[in-house]
Design a protein around this motif. Structure first.
Motif, PDB file in Angstrom:
ATOM      1  N   ALA A  99      67.885  27.082  46.889  1.00 37.05           N
ATOM      2  CA  ALA A  99      67.670  25.641  46.720  1.00 37.05           C
ATOM      3  C   ALA A  99      68.205  24.897  47.932  1.00 37.05           C
ATOM      4  CB  ALA A  99      68.343  25.136  45.453  1.00 37.05           C
ATOM      5  N   LEU A 100      67.364  24.043  48.486  1.00 39.50           N
ATOM      6  CA  LEU A 100      67.704  23.180  49.615  1.00 39.50           C
ATOM      7  C   LEU A 100      67.779  21.764  49.063  1.00 39.50           C
ATOM      8  CD1 LEU A 100      67.848  23.351  52.852  1.00 39.50           C
ATOM      9  CD2 LEU A 100      65.460  22.639  52.782  1.00 39.50           C
ATOM     10  N   THR A 101      68.961  21.155  49.083  1.00 37.99           N
ATOM     11  CA  THR A 101      69.159  19.908  48.344  1.00 37.99           C
ATOM     12  C   THR A 101      69.715  18.806  49.241  1.00 37.99           C
ATOM     13  OG1 THR A 101      71.386  20.600  47.683  1.00 37.99           O
ATOM     14  CG2 THR A 101      69.570  21.166  46.215  1.00 37.99           C
ATOM     15  N   PRO A 102      68.853  18.099  49.963  1.00 46.22           N
ATOM     16  CA  PRO A 102      69.316  16.957  50.753  1.00 46.22           C
ATOM     17  C   PRO A 102      69.886  15.875  49.855  1.00 46.22           C
ATOM     18  CG  PRO A 102      67.076  17.603  51.358  1.00 46.22           C
ATOM     19  CD  PRO A 102      67.419  18.325  50.090  1.00 46.22           C
ATOM     20  N   SER A 103      70.880  15.172  50.350  1.00 50.65           N
ATOM     21  CA  SER A 103      71.483  14.093  49.561  1.00 50.65           C
ATOM     22  C   SER A 103      70.440  13.016  49.247  1.00 50.65           C
ATOM     23  CB  SER A 103      72.646  13.460  50.321  1.00 50.65           C
ATOM     24  OG  SER A 103      73.684  14.385  50.492  1.00 50.65           O
ATOM     25  N   GLY A 104      70.310  12.682  47.981  1.00 49.79           N
ATOM     26  CA  GLY A 104      69.425  11.602  47.580  1.00 49.79           C
ATOM     27  C   GLY A 104      67.972  11.984  47.439  1.00 49.79           C
ATOM     28  N   ASP A 105      67.605  13.220  47.803  1.00 51.02           N
ATOM     29  CA  ASP A 105      66.210  13.651  47.704  1.00 51.02           C
ATOM     30  C   ASP A 105      66.078  14.766  46.679  1.00 51.02           C
ATOM     31  OD1 ASP A 105      65.288  11.885  49.632  1.00 51.02           O
ATOM     32  OD2 ASP A 105      65.735  13.272  51.261  1.00 51.02           O
ATOM     33  N   ALA A 106      64.865  14.968  46.206  1.00 48.97           N
ATOM     34  CA  ALA A 106      64.604  16.067  45.282  1.00 48.97           C
ATOM     35  C   ALA A 106      64.720  17.402  46.013  1.00 48.97           C
ATOM     36  CB  ALA A 106      63.217  15.913  44.667  1.00 48.97           C
ATOM     37  N   ASP A 107      64.971  18.448  45.232  1.00 52.35           N
ATOM     38  CA  ASP A 107      65.213  19.762  45.818  1.00 52.35           C
ATOM     39  C   ASP A 107      63.938  20.390  46.376  1.00 52.35           C
ATOM     40  OD1 ASP A 107      67.691  19.320  44.743  1.00 52.35           O
ATOM     41  OD2 ASP A 107      67.408  20.677  43.051  1.00 52.35           O
ATOM     42  N   SER A 108      64.117  21.180  47.416  1.00 53.73           N
ATOM     43  CA  SER A 108      63.145  22.199  47.788  1.00 53.73           C
ATOM     44  C   SER A 108      63.712  23.518  47.288  1.00 53.73           C
ATOM     45  CB  SER A 108      62.950  22.235  49.308  1.00 53.73           C
ATOM     46  OG  SER A 108      62.358  21.042  49.778  1.00 53.73           O
ATOM     47  N   GLU A 109      62.848  24.404  46.805  1.00 53.15           N
ATOM     48  CA  GLU A 109      63.412  25.558  46.112  1.00 53.15           C
ATOM     49  C   GLU A 109      62.457  26.740  46.034  1.00 53.15           C
ATOM     50  OE1 GLU A 109      64.319  24.007  42.251  1.00 53.15           O
ATOM     51  OE2 GLU A 109      62.232  23.567  41.770  1.00 53.15           O
ATOM     52  N   ILE A 110      63.074  27.904  45.861  1.00 51.08           N
ATOM     53  CA  ILE A 110      62.395  29.121  45.426  1.00 51.08           C
ATOM     54  C   ILE A 110      62.927  29.377  44.020  1.00 51.08           C
ATOM     55  CG2 ILE A 110      61.990  31.569  45.861  1.00 51.08           C
ATOM     56  CD1 ILE A 110      62.793  31.024  48.804  1.00 51.08           C
ATOM     57  N   TYR A 111      62.066  29.242  43.030  1.00 54.49           N
ATOM     58  CA  TYR A 111      62.498  29.198  41.631  1.00 54.49           C
ATOM     59  C   TYR A 111      61.846  30.334  40.849  1.00 54.49           C
ATOM     60  CZ  TYR A 111      63.506  27.165  36.997  1.00 54.49           C
ATOM     61  OH  TYR A 111      63.943  26.946  35.711  1.00 54.49           O
ATOM     62  N   TYR A 112      62.661  30.988  40.008  1.00 56.38           N
ATOM     63  CA  TYR A 112      62.117  32.033  39.135  1.00 56.38           C
ATOM     64  C   TYR A 112      62.222  31.594  37.678  1.00 56.38           C
ATOM     65  CZ  TYR A 112      61.767  36.101  36.189  1.00 56.38           C
ATOM     66  OH  TYR A 112      61.392  36.954  35.188  1.00 56.38           O
ATOM     67  N   ASN A 113      61.091  31.695  36.966  1.00 56.18           N
ATOM     68  CA  ASN A 113      61.049  31.370  35.537  1.00 56.18           C
ATOM     69  C   ASN A 113      59.926  32.173  34.887  1.00 56.18           C
ATOM     70  OD1 ASN A 113      61.403  30.211  33.025  1.00 56.18           O
ATOM     71  ND2 ASN A 113      60.269  28.337  33.529  1.00 56.18           N
ATOM     72  N   GLY A 114      60.000  33.487  35.069  1.00 61.03           N
ATOM     73  CA  GLY A 114      58.899  34.345  34.622  1.00 61.03           C
ATOM     74  C   GLY A 114      57.818  34.452  35.672  1.00 61.03           C
ATOM     75  N   THR A 115      57.606  33.375  36.410  1.00 58.73           N
ATOM     76  CA  THR A 115      56.772  33.364  37.611  1.00 58.73           C
ATOM     77  C   THR A 115      57.663  32.964  38.786  1.00 58.73           C
ATOM     78  OG1 THR A 115      56.160  31.057  37.308  1.00 58.73           O
ATOM     79  CG2 THR A 115      54.703  32.717  36.309  1.00 58.73           C
ATOM     80  N   ASN A 175      49.207  18.698  54.980  1.00 60.90           N
ATOM     81  CA  ASN A 175      49.402  18.857  56.420  1.00 60.90           C
ATOM     82  C   ASN A 175      50.490  17.882  56.869  1.00 60.90           C
ATOM     83  OD1 ASN A 175      49.242  19.239  59.144  1.00 60.90           O
ATOM     84  ND2 ASN A 175      47.101  18.594  59.364  1.00 60.90           N
ATOM     85  N   ALA A 176      51.725  18.270  56.566  1.00 62.35           N
ATOM     86  CA  ALA A 176      52.877  17.418  56.857  1.00 62.35           C
ATOM     87  C   ALA A 176      54.111  18.298  57.029  1.00 62.35           C
ATOM     88  CB  ALA A 176      53.101  16.410  55.729  1.00 62.35           C
ATOM     89  N   ASN A 177      55.075  17.795  57.752  1.00 54.44           N
ATOM     90  CA  ASN A 177      56.310  18.556  57.970  1.00 54.44           C
ATOM     91  C   ASN A 177      57.115  18.674  56.691  1.00 54.44           C
ATOM     92  OD1 ASN A 177      55.832  18.967  60.692  1.00 54.44           O
ATOM     93  ND2 ASN A 177      57.021  17.179  61.340  1.00 54.44           N
ATOM     94  N   MET A 178      57.628  19.860  56.435  1.00 54.82           N
ATOM     95  CA  MET A 178      58.614  20.057  55.386  1.00 54.82           C
ATOM     96  C   MET A 178      59.985  19.646  55.927  1.00 54.82           C
ATOM     97  SD  MET A 178      57.339  23.785  53.944  1.00 54.82           S
ATOM     98  CE  MET A 178      56.866  24.432  55.572  1.00 54.82           C
ATOM     99  N   ASP A 179      60.843  19.188  55.054  1.00 55.93           N
ATOM    100  CA  ASP A 179      62.197  18.823  55.468  1.00 55.93           C
ATOM    101  C   ASP A 179      63.055  20.091  55.463  1.00 55.93           C
ATOM    102  OD1 ASP A 179      64.456  17.475  56.192  1.00 55.93           O
ATOM    103  OD2 ASP A 179      64.790  16.542  54.235  1.00 55.93           O
ATOM    104  N   LEU A 180      62.972  20.837  56.562  1.00 57.37           N
ATOM    105  CA  LEU A 180      63.647  22.132  56.656  1.00 57.37           C
ATOM    106  C   LEU A 180      65.010  22.042  57.322  1.00 57.37           C
ATOM    107  CD1 LEU A 180      60.588  24.342  57.691  1.00 57.37           C
ATOM    108  CD2 LEU A 180      61.502  23.931  55.396  1.00 57.37           C
ATOM    109  N   SER A 181      65.350  20.879  57.851  1.00 53.93           N
ATOM    110  CA  SER A 181      66.637  20.720  58.546  1.00 53.93           C
ATOM    111  C   SER A 181      67.330  19.427  58.138  1.00 53.93           C
ATOM    112  CB  SER A 181      66.421  20.751  60.059  1.00 53.93           C
ATOM    113  OG  SER A 181      65.797  21.942  60.474  1.00 53.93           O
ATOM    114  N   PRO A 182      67.633  19.250  56.857  1.00 56.58           N
ATOM    115  CA  PRO A 182      68.298  18.014  56.437  1.00 56.58           C
ATOM    116  C   PRO A 182      69.667  17.860  57.105  1.00 56.58           C
ATOM    117  CG  PRO A 182      67.463  19.249  54.551  1.00 56.58           C
ATOM    118  CD  PRO A 182      67.374  20.153  55.730  1.00 56.58           C
ATOM    119  N   ALA A 183      70.056  16.630  57.329  1.00 55.70           N
ATOM    120  CA  ALA A 183      71.333  16.370  57.985  1.00 55.70           C
ATOM    121  C   ALA A 183      72.512  16.484  57.025  1.00 55.70           C
ATOM    122  CB  ALA A 183      71.321  14.980  58.617  1.00 55.70           C
ATOM    123  N   ASP A 184      72.252  16.344  55.729  1.00 61.31           N
ATOM    124  CA  ASP A 184      73.338  16.411  54.764  1.00 61.31           C
ATOM    125  C   ASP A 184      72.851  17.062  53.480  1.00 61.31           C
ATOM    126  OD1 ASP A 184      71.747  14.453  53.613  1.00 61.31           O
ATOM    127  OD2 ASP A 184      73.059  12.801  54.215  1.00 61.31           O
TER     128      ASP A 184
END
Length: 282
Positions: A99-115, A175-184
């Motif tokens: 889970a990648l969790t920038p402050s104030g933003d929703a998470d980016s994640e690799i999530y397991y839940n049966g799938t 076709n947009a940049n993912m936030d892969l390098s959050p500052a916080d």
């Protein structure tokens, strides 16, 4: 001709007997050696693939890693992402693997839940990539997931689950940049950002490469898993698949797995991992 002295005859006879014993022992040992796995630097040589990986157990209770942002990895292209990992879900459970969790933003994640669900956001918190696997994840058995995407082109994307092409659902592919390098914020491995769920699974050879893309080809897939469904050597810094060091890469036994050998920086560990009783393979 002169005959050897009795003592010499006894020594020669003993030597011949020992030679026969040694040859017989070697003959018995050869089949065992052929089937054995020879341990070298947390991997082994032997079997059909020539390489296998150590694996660890996340207990679903106290085991997880955490890192404060920013990470130190280089992201050459924020529209590129390559992921590969081995996992063995223990019973029915749900959790973020990553889970990648920038402050104030929703998470980016690799999530397991049966799938397996892959979800990445942009700097505004809007979804740029969302995928849910279609294939079955087998509980209490080893599974392998791999994906590579180039968000500039919807033809440049592929997912394989257990070495078979997975025709899952692409809910979003922008076709947009993912936030892969959050500052916080923070990064978690083995739990959701809100700590409500923790991973109960065996894990091995976790490879997450921000800013890197592999075109879909058999040769490139073999950089992540063998055709026979066994692990491959990713390299000491997980640089072998693309030639560039991964951002996050966890591999090895319980002592070494918590150390990120990618270039994204170190994590703090909670709990005590244990060594898995087997190595991953399909």
């Amino acid at each position: 001709p002169a005959q050897p002295a009795p003592d010499q005859q006894r020594v020669a006879a003993k030597g011949r007997g020992m030679k026969k014993y040694f040859l017989a022992a070697i003959a018995c040992l050869i089949p065992a050696l052929a089937a054995a796995h020879i341990i070298i630097n947390s991997s082994y040589i032997g079997g059909s693939s020539g390489y296998a990986a150590d694996a660890v157990v996340f207990d679903g209770g106290t085991d997880y890693f955490e890192k404060t942002m920013p990470h130190t990895g280089t992201v050459a292209n924020a529209k590129y992402l390559t992921i590969s990992f081995w996992f063995y879900p223990i019973g029915d459970n749900s959790s973020d693997i990553f889970a990648l969790t920038p402050s104030g933003d929703a998470d980016s994640e690799i999530y397991y839940n049966g799938t397996v669900e892959i979800l990445f956001k942009n700097t505004s918190g809007a979804t740029t990539l969302q995928y849910t696997s279609a294939g079955s994840v087998t509980v209490n058995a080893w599974n392998h997931f791999m994906m590579s995407v180039d968000l500039t082109n919807s033809s440049n994307r592929w997912v394989y689950l257990n070495n078979a092409s997975d025709a899952g659902t692409w809910t979003t592919y922008a076709n947009a940049n993912m936030d892969l390098s959050p500052a916080d914020g923070a990064i978690y491995f083995g739990q959701t950002a809100d700590t409500s769920q923790r991973l109960s699974a065996r894990m091995a050879e976790v490879y997450i490469a921000f800013g890197q893309y592999l075109a879909d080809s058999a040769a490139n897939r073999r950089k992540l898993i063998t055709d026979a469904g066994q692990p491959v050597n990713l390299g000491d810094t997980c640089n072998l698949p693309t030639g560039t060091q991964a951002t996050f890469c966890f591999r090895g036994d319980a002592t070494h797995f918590p150390t990120n050998v990618g270039d994204g920086g170190s994590f703090s560990q909670s709990g005590d991992l244990s060594d898995a009783e087997d190595s991953p393979e399909l």
